[in-house]
Write a protein that holds these residues in place. Structure first.
Motif, PDB file in Angstrom:
ATOM      1  N   CYS A 135       0.923  -1.239   0.112  1.00  0.00           N
ATOM      2  CA  CYS A 135       0.042  -0.046  -0.101  1.00  0.00           C
ATOM      3  C   CYS A 135       0.967   1.296   0.034  1.00  0.00           C
ATOM      4  O   CYS A 135       1.513   1.521   0.837  1.00  0.00           O
ATOM      5  CB  CYS A 135      -0.839  -0.013   1.135  1.00  0.00           C
ATOM      6  N   LEU A 136       0.953   1.823  -1.151  1.00  0.00           N
ATOM      7  CA  LEU A 136       2.074   3.001  -1.466  1.00  0.00           C
ATOM      8  C   LEU A 136       1.457   3.829  -2.272  1.00  0.00           C
ATOM      9  O   LEU A 136       0.865   3.471  -3.380  1.00  0.00           O
ATOM     10  CB  LEU A 136       3.249   2.641  -1.893  1.00  0.00           C
ATOM     11  N   SER A 137       1.309   5.112  -1.965  1.00  0.00           N
ATOM     12  CA  SER A 137       0.540   6.125  -2.931  1.00  0.00           C
ATOM     13  C   SER A 137       1.068   6.216  -4.309  1.00  0.00           C
ATOM     14  O   SER A 137       0.291   6.463  -5.074  1.00  0.00           O
ATOM     15  CB  SER A 137       0.718   7.614  -2.333  1.00  0.00           C
ATOM     16  N   ILE A 138       2.342   6.054  -4.645  1.00  0.00           N
ATOM     17  CA  ILE A 138       2.655   6.084  -6.158  1.00  0.00           C
ATOM     18  C   ILE A 138       2.030   4.697  -6.700  1.00  0.00           C
ATOM     19  O   ILE A 138       1.977   4.684  -7.981  1.00  0.00           O
ATOM     20  CB  ILE A 138       4.157   6.115  -6.291  1.00  0.00           C
ATOM     21  N   LEU A 139       1.438   3.812  -6.188  1.00  0.00           N
ATOM     22  CA  LEU A 139       0.930   2.600  -6.742  1.00  0.00           C
ATOM     23  C   LEU A 139      -0.615   2.671  -6.745  1.00  0.00           C
ATOM     24  O   LEU A 139      -1.493   2.114  -7.232  1.00  0.00           O
ATOM     25  CB  LEU A 139       1.199   1.467  -5.957  1.00  0.00           C
ATOM     26  N   ASN A 140      -1.101   3.867  -6.293  1.00  0.00           N
ATOM     27  CA  ASN A 140      -2.608   3.970  -6.057  1.00  0.00           C
ATOM     28  C   ASN A 140      -2.946   5.492  -6.766  1.00  0.00           C
ATOM     29  O   ASN A 140      -2.723   5.684  -7.765  1.00  0.00           O
ATOM     30  CB  ASN A 140      -2.977   3.938  -4.551  1.00  0.00           C
ATOM     31  N   ASP A 145      11.788   1.978   5.185  1.00  0.00           N
ATOM     32  CA  ASP A 145      12.274   2.763   6.386  1.00  0.00           C
ATOM     33  C   ASP A 145      11.416   3.913   6.681  1.00  0.00           C
ATOM     34  O   ASP A 145      11.458   4.247   7.850  1.00  0.00           O
ATOM     35  CB  ASP A 145      13.736   2.956   6.401  1.00  0.00           C
ATOM     36  N   GLN A 146      10.362   4.103   5.955  1.00  0.00           N
ATOM     37  CA  GLN A 146       9.668   5.302   6.134  1.00  0.00           C
ATOM     38  C   GLN A 146       8.157   5.104   5.927  1.00  0.00           C
ATOM     39  O   GLN A 146       7.416   5.255   5.008  1.00  0.00           O
ATOM     40  CB  GLN A 146      10.140   6.298   5.043  1.00  0.00           C
ATOM     41  N   PRO A 147       7.648   4.154   7.119  1.00  0.00           N
ATOM     42  CA  PRO A 147       6.204   3.753   6.839  1.00  0.00           C
ATOM     43  C   PRO A 147       5.453   4.671   6.843  1.00  0.00           C
ATOM     44  O   PRO A 147       5.695   5.989   7.670  1.00  0.00           O
ATOM     45  CB  PRO A 147       6.084   2.771   8.078  1.00  0.00           C
ATOM     46  N   ASN A 148       4.111   4.703   6.626  1.00  0.00           N
ATOM     47  CA  ASN A 148       3.049   5.811   6.793  1.00  0.00           C
ATOM     48  C   ASN A 148       2.062   5.529   7.641  1.00  0.00           C
ATOM     49  O   ASN A 148       1.045   4.492   7.413  1.00  0.00           O
ATOM     50  CB  ASN A 148       2.437   6.030   5.370  1.00  0.00           C
ATOM     51  N   PRO A 149       2.333   5.699   8.971  1.00  0.00           N
ATOM     52  CA  PRO A 149       1.189   5.498  10.041  1.00  0.00           C
ATOM     53  C   PRO A 149      -0.125   5.779   9.739  1.00  0.00           C
ATOM     54  O   PRO A 149      -1.353   5.040  10.315  1.00  0.00           O
ATOM     55  CB  PRO A 149       1.780   5.741  11.282  1.00  0.00           C
ATOM     56  N   SER A 150      -0.468   6.778   9.107  1.00  0.00           N
ATOM     57  CA  SER A 150      -1.969   7.057   8.887  1.00  0.00           C
ATOM     58  C   SER A 150      -2.502   6.537   7.688  1.00  0.00           C
ATOM     59  O   SER A 150      -3.711   6.711   7.724  1.00  0.00           O
ATOM     60  CB  SER A 150      -1.712   8.760   8.531  1.00  0.00           C
ATOM     61  N   SER A 151      -1.913   5.539   7.111  1.00  0.00           N
ATOM     62  CA  SER A 151      -2.366   4.722   5.786  1.00  0.00           C
ATOM     63  C   SER A 151      -2.192   3.249   6.430  1.00  0.00           C
ATOM     64  O   SER A 151      -1.396   2.775   5.442  1.00  0.00           O
ATOM     65  CB  SER A 151      -2.023   5.093   4.508  1.00  0.00           C
ATOM     66  N   PRO A 152      -2.366   2.625   7.257  1.00  0.00           N
ATOM     67  CA  PRO A 152      -1.947   1.333   7.683  1.00  0.00           C
ATOM     68  C   PRO A 152      -2.669   0.307   6.821  1.00  0.00           C
ATOM     69  O   PRO A 152      -3.752   0.408   6.705  1.00  0.00           O
ATOM     70  CB  PRO A 152      -2.240   1.075   9.200  1.00  0.00           C
ATOM     71  N   ALA A 153      -1.880  -0.910   6.554  1.00  0.00           N
ATOM     72  CA  ALA A 153      -2.394  -1.973   5.867  1.00  0.00           C
ATOM     73  C   ALA A 153      -2.471  -3.079   6.681  1.00  0.00           C
ATOM     74  O   ALA A 153      -3.263  -3.971   6.323  1.00  0.00           O
ATOM     75  CB  ALA A 153      -1.695  -2.302   4.551  1.00  0.00           C
ATOM     76  N   ASN A 154      -1.563  -3.080   7.605  1.00  0.00           N
ATOM     77  CA  ASN A 154      -1.640  -4.009   8.731  1.00  0.00           C
ATOM     78  C   ASN A 154      -1.504  -3.259  10.111  1.00  0.00           C
ATOM     79  O   ASN A 154      -0.617  -2.651  10.570  1.00  0.00           O
ATOM     80  CB  ASN A 154      -0.051  -4.811   8.361  1.00  0.00           C
ATOM     81  N   GLN A 155      -2.706  -3.307  10.766  1.00  0.00           N
ATOM     82  CA  GLN A 155      -2.959  -2.487  12.050  1.00  0.00           C
ATOM     83  C   GLN A 155      -1.926  -2.839  13.155  1.00  0.00           C
ATOM     84  O   GLN A 155      -1.736  -2.119  13.801  1.00  0.00           O
ATOM     85  CB  GLN A 155      -4.704  -2.653  12.684  1.00  0.00           C
ATOM     86  N   ASP A 156      -1.875  -4.247  13.317  1.00  0.00           N
ATOM     87  CA  ASP A 156      -0.992  -4.595  14.306  1.00  0.00           C
ATOM     88  C   ASP A 156       0.456  -4.293  14.386  1.00  0.00           C
ATOM     89  O   ASP A 156       0.993  -3.722  15.334  1.00  0.00           O
ATOM     90  CB  ASP A 156      -1.305  -6.355  14.463  1.00  0.00           C
ATOM     91  N   TYR A 210       4.991  -0.365  15.686  1.00  0.00           N
ATOM     92  CA  TYR A 210       5.647   0.912  15.195  1.00  0.00           C
ATOM     93  C   TYR A 210       5.260   2.158  15.826  1.00  0.00           C
ATOM     94  O   TYR A 210       6.177   2.707  16.208  1.00  0.00           O
ATOM     95  CB  TYR A 210       5.514   1.233  13.529  1.00  0.00           C
ATOM     96  N   VAL A 211       4.066   2.391  15.982  1.00  0.00           N
ATOM     97  CA  VAL A 211       3.807   3.797  16.846  1.00  0.00           C
ATOM     98  C   VAL A 211       3.887   3.652  18.189  1.00  0.00           C
ATOM     99  O   VAL A 211       4.548   4.400  18.978  1.00  0.00           O
ATOM    100  CB  VAL A 211       2.142   4.120  16.588  1.00  0.00           C
TER     101      VAL A 211
END
Length: 158
Positions: free
Chosen positions: A94-99, A120-131, A136-137
């Motif tokens: 789940c990555l913006s350049i792919l959507n 190394d730079q995940p986007n916590p505001s758009s999680p694909a895996n909540q756990d 991470y947070v």
């Protein structure tokens, strides 16, 4: 007819990649059982970026192109259960350049380098895996340990 466009573009991308690609990366079209090349599926390796918890890992990624490529992005898939906040349990990225951020001018090289950065730079505001996102947070030490374990799971095989 659009499939012809996809295959022509992918053949050109393959030529360009073979001449010039980032060190440590691999991107090769699938070889069918009969020995022919399937340009619509590429098997890739993305090295973990030096100086990050991902360093030392060589992560397998499959790019699956549709007949509408480059109008539509490829599906990018890590192995099932890949540990990352923005990777579904199925391995889909789940990555913006792919959507919503997709542009037909984006190349295979740009996709792979973008995914290397995204590791190394995940986007916590758009999680694909909540756990994984929650870890991470809320517990960065445990998250780092799990990333480093995963890096060891995917050593360089060249």
């Amino acid at each position: 007819m659009s499939g012809g466009i996809a295959r022509s573009r992918l053949a050109e991308e393959r030529k360009t990649w073979r001449k010039n690609h980032p060190h440590g990366f691999v991107a090769k079209p699938e070889i069918k059982p009969d020995g022919s090349v399937n340009l619509m599926v590429w098997h890739c390796i993305i090295p973990g970026k030096i100086g990050t918890d991902w360093e030392g890992g060589y992560y397998p990624l499959t790019l699956i192109f549709c007949e509408d490529y480059p109008s539509r992005p490829p599906t990018c898939k890590f192995p099932n259960g890949f540990f990352h906040p923005n990777v579904y349990a199925s391995g889909n990225v789940c990555l913006s350049i792919l959507n919503a951020g997709w542009r037909p001018s984006i190349t295979v090289k740009q996709i792979l380098v973008g995914i290397q950065d995204f590791l190394d730079q995940p986007n916590p505001s758009s999680p694909a895996n909540q756990d994984v996102c929650q870890l991470y947070v809320q517990n960065s030490n445990e998250y780092q340990k799990r990333v480093q374990q995963q890096a060891r799971k995917y050593p360089q095989t060249l």
